[in-house]
Design an enzyme around this catalytic site. Structure first.
Site, PDB file in Angstrom:
ATOM      1  N   ASN A  89      81.707  71.459  79.666  1.00  0.00           N
ATOM      2  CA  ASN A  89      81.429  70.540  80.448  1.00  0.00           C
ATOM      3  C   ASN A  89      82.142  70.432  81.839  1.00  0.00           C
ATOM      4  O   ASN A  89      82.599  70.403  82.472  1.00  0.00           O
ATOM      5  CB  ASN A  89      82.661  69.355  79.580  1.00  0.00           C
ATOM      6  CG  ASN A  89      82.803  68.019  80.135  1.00  0.00           C
ATOM      7  OD1 ASN A  89      81.925  67.527  80.542  1.00  0.00           O
ATOM      8  ND2 ASN A  89      84.224  67.344  79.889  1.00  0.00           N
TER       9      ASN A  89
ATOM     10  N   LYS B 265      81.358  67.958  83.939  1.00  0.00           N
ATOM     11  CA  LYS B 265      81.889  66.491  84.242  1.00  0.00           C
ATOM     12  C   LYS B 265      80.358  66.295  85.621  1.00  0.00           C
ATOM     13  O   LYS B 265      79.625  66.829  85.503  1.00  0.00           O
ATOM     14  CB  LYS B 265      83.127  66.666  84.947  1.00  0.00           C
ATOM     15  CG  LYS B 265      83.770  67.358  83.524  1.00  0.00           C
ATOM     16  CD  LYS B 265      85.844  67.504  83.929  1.00  0.00           C
ATOM     17  CE  LYS B 265      86.559  68.614  82.524  1.00  0.00           C
ATOM     18  NZ  LYS B 265      87.872  67.741  82.518  1.00  0.00           N
TER      19      LYS B 265
ATOM     20  N   HIS C 127      85.627  61.617  75.566  1.00  0.00           N
ATOM     21  CA  HIS C 127      86.370  62.671  75.769  1.00  0.00           C
ATOM     22  C   HIS C 127      87.270  61.383  76.468  1.00  0.00           C
ATOM     23  O   HIS C 127      87.104  60.262  76.455  1.00  0.00           O
ATOM     24  CB  HIS C 127      85.842  63.342  77.471  1.00  0.00           C
ATOM     25  CG  HIS C 127      85.782  64.451  77.419  1.00  0.00           C
ATOM     26  ND1 HIS C 127      86.911  63.545  79.075  1.00  0.00           N
ATOM     27  CD2 HIS C 127      86.182  65.286  77.852  1.00  0.00           C
ATOM     28  CE1 HIS C 127      87.338  65.304  79.319  1.00  0.00           C
ATOM     29  NE2 HIS C 127      86.978  65.948  78.474  1.00  0.00           N
TER      30      HIS C 127
ATOM     31  N   GLU D 258      88.367  61.328  79.436  1.00  0.00           N
ATOM     32  CA  GLU D 258      88.345  60.579  81.482  1.00  0.00           C
ATOM     33  C   GLU D 258      87.734  60.057  80.717  1.00  0.00           C
ATOM     34  O   GLU D 258      87.606  58.055  81.625  1.00  0.00           O
ATOM     35  CB  GLU D 258      87.251  61.826  82.103  1.00  0.00           C
ATOM     36  CG  GLU D 258      88.459  63.140  82.162  1.00  0.00           C
ATOM     37  CD  GLU D 258      88.363  64.561  82.714  1.00  0.00           C
ATOM     38  OE1 GLU D 258      86.915  65.085  82.908  1.00  0.00           O
ATOM     39  OE2 GLU D 258      89.008  65.835  82.420  1.00  0.00           O
TER      40      GLU D 258
ATOM     41  N   GLU E 111      91.193  68.102  72.482  1.00  0.00           N
ATOM     42  CA  GLU E 111      91.705  68.364  73.441  1.00  0.00           C
ATOM     43  C   GLU E 111      93.300  67.736  74.701  1.00  0.00           C
ATOM     44  O   GLU E 111      92.814  66.295  74.220  1.00  0.00           O
ATOM     45  CB  GLU E 111      90.594  67.876  74.389  1.00  0.00           C
ATOM     46  CG  GLU E 111      89.347  68.637  74.452  1.00  0.00           C
ATOM     47  CD  GLU E 111      88.426  68.518  75.434  1.00  0.00           C
ATOM     48  OE1 GLU E 111      87.898  69.411  76.009  1.00  0.00           O
ATOM     49  OE2 GLU E 111      88.519  67.429  76.171  1.00  0.00           O
TER      50      GLU E 111
ATOM     51  N   GLY F 178      92.846  70.312  82.799  1.00  0.00           N
ATOM     52  CA  GLY F 178      92.826  70.576  84.777  1.00  0.00           C
ATOM     53  C   GLY F 178      93.841  70.417  84.770  1.00  0.00           C
ATOM     54  O   GLY F 178      94.377  70.735  85.831  1.00  0.00           O
TER      55      GLY F 178
ATOM     56  N   SER G 250      91.982  73.445  79.770  1.00  0.00           N
ATOM     57  CA  SER G 250      92.316  74.549  80.707  1.00  0.00           C
ATOM     58  C   SER G 250      92.031  76.186  80.268  1.00  0.00           C
ATOM     59  O   SER G 250      92.768  77.013  80.106  1.00  0.00           O
ATOM     60  CB  SER G 250      93.769  74.814  81.178  1.00  0.00           C
ATOM     61  OG  SER G 250      93.588  73.420  81.891  1.00  0.00           O
TER      62      SER G 250
END
Ligand code: PGA
Length: 247
Positions: free
Chosen positions: A11, A13, A95, A97, A163, A169, A209
Site C-alpha cells: 500500500n 498510500k 482502510h 486511514e 490491520e 505506521g 508495521s
C-alpha cells in the site's frame, strides 16, 4: 491441506512520483517468480504507469479506494469501472486511514465492497481495532461488527486484511500471537457468515508495521496468509524480502 496461496500487498498510500514508481517496478519484477501472489496499490495518478510496467509480470495492481456508484457528480472520487480501465484487478476497502481521515463508516465500506464485486474488482477489506478498543477488551466486538457490515452483500471473492490501528505506521508490529488470535477469530466469524468450507480458503492478511525482520515469524502462523505492507513496501529490496519470506 491449505489451498490458500499467500498474498502480499504493498500500500503505497500518498507516496512516490511516476518516475520512482516505474523504477520500483523495474527493480521488483525480477525472476524467479515468488511463491506469493503480489498486488501493489499505488495512488490514482500512478496507476496507468504501474499497470503498464506490471503487465505480463507476476504482480498485479489495485486502487486504494473506490466510490460506491458507477459514475456521477462526485468530485475527487474514482469509480470501479475507472479502476478496471486503469488496469486494476483489486481495490482496498475500508482502510483505517479512509475510515479516520474521511469519516468512512461501516455502511459506506459495505457499499464499496459491493461496488467492487459488481465491477469485477476483488476487494481487500481492511479491519482493525484502535489501541483504546484493544485495551478496553473490545477487539473481537469491533472486528465482528466491521466484518458483518463489509460482507453484508456476500461478495464471492474478497480477501481480509487485519490491520490493528495501533500497529499502522508506528513501528510496533503485532506479535505473531496477537495477530494469529485475531486471524483465527476472523476465520471463525467468516465460517458463521459464509460456511466453514468457504472460510477455510479465504486469505486473511496481516498489516501494521510489517518489515523484513518481523515477516517470517508472522508468516509461520496458521491463519496468517499474507501481508498488507505500508512503509516497507516503498523500498523494492525490503518489499521483495517480505514477499520472498513465503516459500
Ligand atoms: P505500515 O502500513 O506497514 O506502514 O504500518 C500498513 C497499512 O496501512 O496498510
Amino acid at each position: 491441506m491449505s489451498e490458500r496461496t499467500p498474498l502480499v500487498a504493498g500500500n503505497w498510500k500518498m507516496h512516490l512520483s511516476r518516475r520512482e514508481a516505474e523504477d520500483f517496478c523495474d527493480r521488483l519484477i525480477v525472476p524467479p517468480p515468488p511463491e506469493a501472489e503480489v498486488v501493489i496499490f499505488p495512488s490514482f495518478p500512478l496507476l496507468p504507469a504501474v499497470a503498464q510496467r506490471l503487465e505480463n509480470s507476476w504482480a498485479e495492481c489495485g486502487g486504494q479506494d473506490l466510490h460506491p456508484e458507477t459514475q456521477g457528480a462526485h468530485t475527487g472520487d474514482v469509480s470501479g469501472p475507472q479502476l478496471v480501465d486503469a488496469g486494476c484487478s483489486w481495490v482496498l476497502c475500508g482502510h483505517s486511514e479512509r475510515r479516520q481521515d474521511h469519516g468512512e463508516d461501516d455502511d459506506l465500506v459495505s457499499r464499496k465492497v459491493a461496488a467492487a464485486a459488481t465491477h469485477g474488482l476483488v476487494p481487500m477489506i481492511c479491519l482493525g481495532e484502535t489501541s483504546e478498543e484493544r485495551k478496553g477488551g473490545r477487539t473481537f466486538e469491533v472486528l465482528e461488527r466491521q466484518l458483518n457490515a463489509a460482507l453484508r452483500q456476500r461478495p464471492r471473492l474478497f480477501a481480509l486484511a487485519y490491520e490493528p490501528i495501533w500497529a499502522i505506521g508506528t513501528g510496533e508490529t503485532a506479535t505473531p500471537e496477537i495477530a494469529q488470535e485475531a486471524h483465527a477469530y476472523l476465520r471463525e466469524s467468516l465460517a458463521d457468515l459464509i460456511g466453514a468450507e468457504a472460510a477455510a480458503v479465504k486469505r486473511i492478511l496481516y498489516g501494521g508495521s510489517v518489515n523484513p525482520e518481523t515477516a517470517a515469524a508472522l508468516a509461520a502462523r496458521e491463519d496468517i496468509d499474507g501481508f498488507l505492507v505500508g512503509g516497507a513496501s516503498l523500498d523494492p529490496e525490503q518489499f521483495s524480502s517480505i514477499i520472498r519470506c513465503w516459500g
